[in-house]
Design a protein around this motif. Structure first.
Motif, short mmCIF file in Angstrom:
data_model
loop_
_atom_site.label_atom_id
_atom_site.label_comp_id
_atom_site.label_asym_id
_atom_site.label_seq_id
_atom_site.Cartn_x
_atom_site.Cartn_y
_atom_site.Cartn_z
N GLY A 1 -9.61 5.81 2.23
CA GLY A 1 -10.96 5.55 2.70
C GLY A 1 -11.87 6.60 2.13
N ARG B 1 -3.06 4.45 2.78
CA ARG B 1 -4.36 3.92 3.16
C ARG B 1 -5.40 4.90 2.68
NH1 ARG B 1 -4.62 -1.14 4.06
NH2 ARG B 1 -6.51 -0.88 5.22
N CYS C 1 -6.35 0.13 0.21
CA CYS C 1 -5.04 0.73 0.03
C CYS C 1 -4.86 1.05 -1.45
CB CYS C 1 -3.94 -0.19 0.54
SG CYS C 1 -3.51 -1.57 -0.50
N ARG D 1 -20.57 -3.76 7.35
CA ARG D 1 -20.29 -2.52 6.62
C ARG D 1 -20.82 -1.32 7.39
NH1 ARG D 1 -21.98 -3.54 0.52
NH2 ARG D 1 -20.36 -2.03 0.08
N VAL E 1 -18.98 3.13 3.31
CA VAL E 1 -17.61 3.59 3.50
C VAL E 1 -16.68 2.49 3.01
CG1 VAL E 1 -15.88 4.23 5.23
CG2 VAL E 1 -18.23 5.04 5.45
N THR E 2 -15.66 2.89 2.25
CA THR E 2 -14.67 1.94 1.78
C THR E 2 -13.37 2.15 2.54
OG1 THR E 2 -13.90 3.44 0.06
CG2 THR E 2 -15.65 1.89 -0.54
N ASP E 3 -12.63 1.12 2.70
CA ASP E 3 -11.32 1.20 3.33
C ASP E 3 -10.41 0.25 2.56
OD1 ASP E 3 -9.29 1.87 5.12
OD2 ASP E 3 -9.76 0.18 6.42
N CYS F 1 0.85 -1.20 0.00
CA CYS F 1 0.00 0.00 0.00
C CYS F 1 0.88 1.25 0.00
CB CYS F 1 -0.88 0.05 1.24
SG CYS F 1 -2.13 -1.24 1.29
#
Length: 178
Positions: free
Chosen positions: A67, A65, A172, A107, A168-170, A62
């Motif tokens: 998000g 990070r 790399c 999620r 919400v996305t998280d 990554c």
């Protein structure tokens, strides 16, 4: 008494312009410099003539990070009784969202657009507001921190609810290949 105006004002402005240009060039020069050389450490027992570079750490896959809120929403539509009390409305929302539990499990919603239909525009927005309140009450782990927007759906029959849930996305951002 004669009105005397200062004729040297442009000269003062030229000085400030020169100072600003000098500052800008300094920033560009600092940014254009090469990075400092990597330190070398002599290897023990081989003398001082054979220095080897220090090992670098293994790069992470990554670069950073990241998000944010996903671009593709999960869409859910169902019907409710607009005249139902808040407890009955919350129970209906729970039953309807249980049908979509595979899309919701684990999620967190970042943004929820809720379209309610109930006669005139103000009543549809009020119904959508009640639905979003029920969402937070019945599924706090998913919807507690979500931004919600309430709208009236002019084309739907009374009691229709249409939701667009952006999660919400998280993840790399991969390191660029050199």
């Amino acid at each position: 008494m004669a009105d005397r105006r200062r004729s040297f004002t442009p000269i003062l402005l030229a000085g400030w312009l020169f100072a600003d240009l000098l500052l800008g060039l300094t920033i560009i020069m600092l940014g254009a410099q090469a990075p400092p050389p990597r330190p070398v450490v002599p290897v023990a027992g081989k003398g001082s003539g054979t220095p080897t570079p220090t090992p670098s750490p293994t790069p992470s896959p990554c670069a950073t990070r990241i998000g944010g809120v996903g671009a593709k929403p999960t869409k859910i539509t169902f019907r409710v009784n607009p005249g139902a009390d808040d407890n009955a409305l919350a129970a209906k929302v729970r039953r309807e969202l249980l049908k979509h539990r595979k899309h919701l499990a684990g999620r967190h919603a970042g943004m929820v657009l809720t379209f309610g239909a109930n006669g005139v525009a103000g009543e549809g927005v009020h119904l959508a507001t009640r639905i979003n309140t029920a969402l937070r009450k019945t599924y706090p782990n998913i919807f507690r921190t979500a931004a919600t927007r309430n709208f009236h759906d002019l084309s739907a029959p009374s009691g229709s609810i249409s939701m667009e849930i952006y999660f919400v996305t998280d993840g790399c951002a991969p390191t660029p290949k050199n």
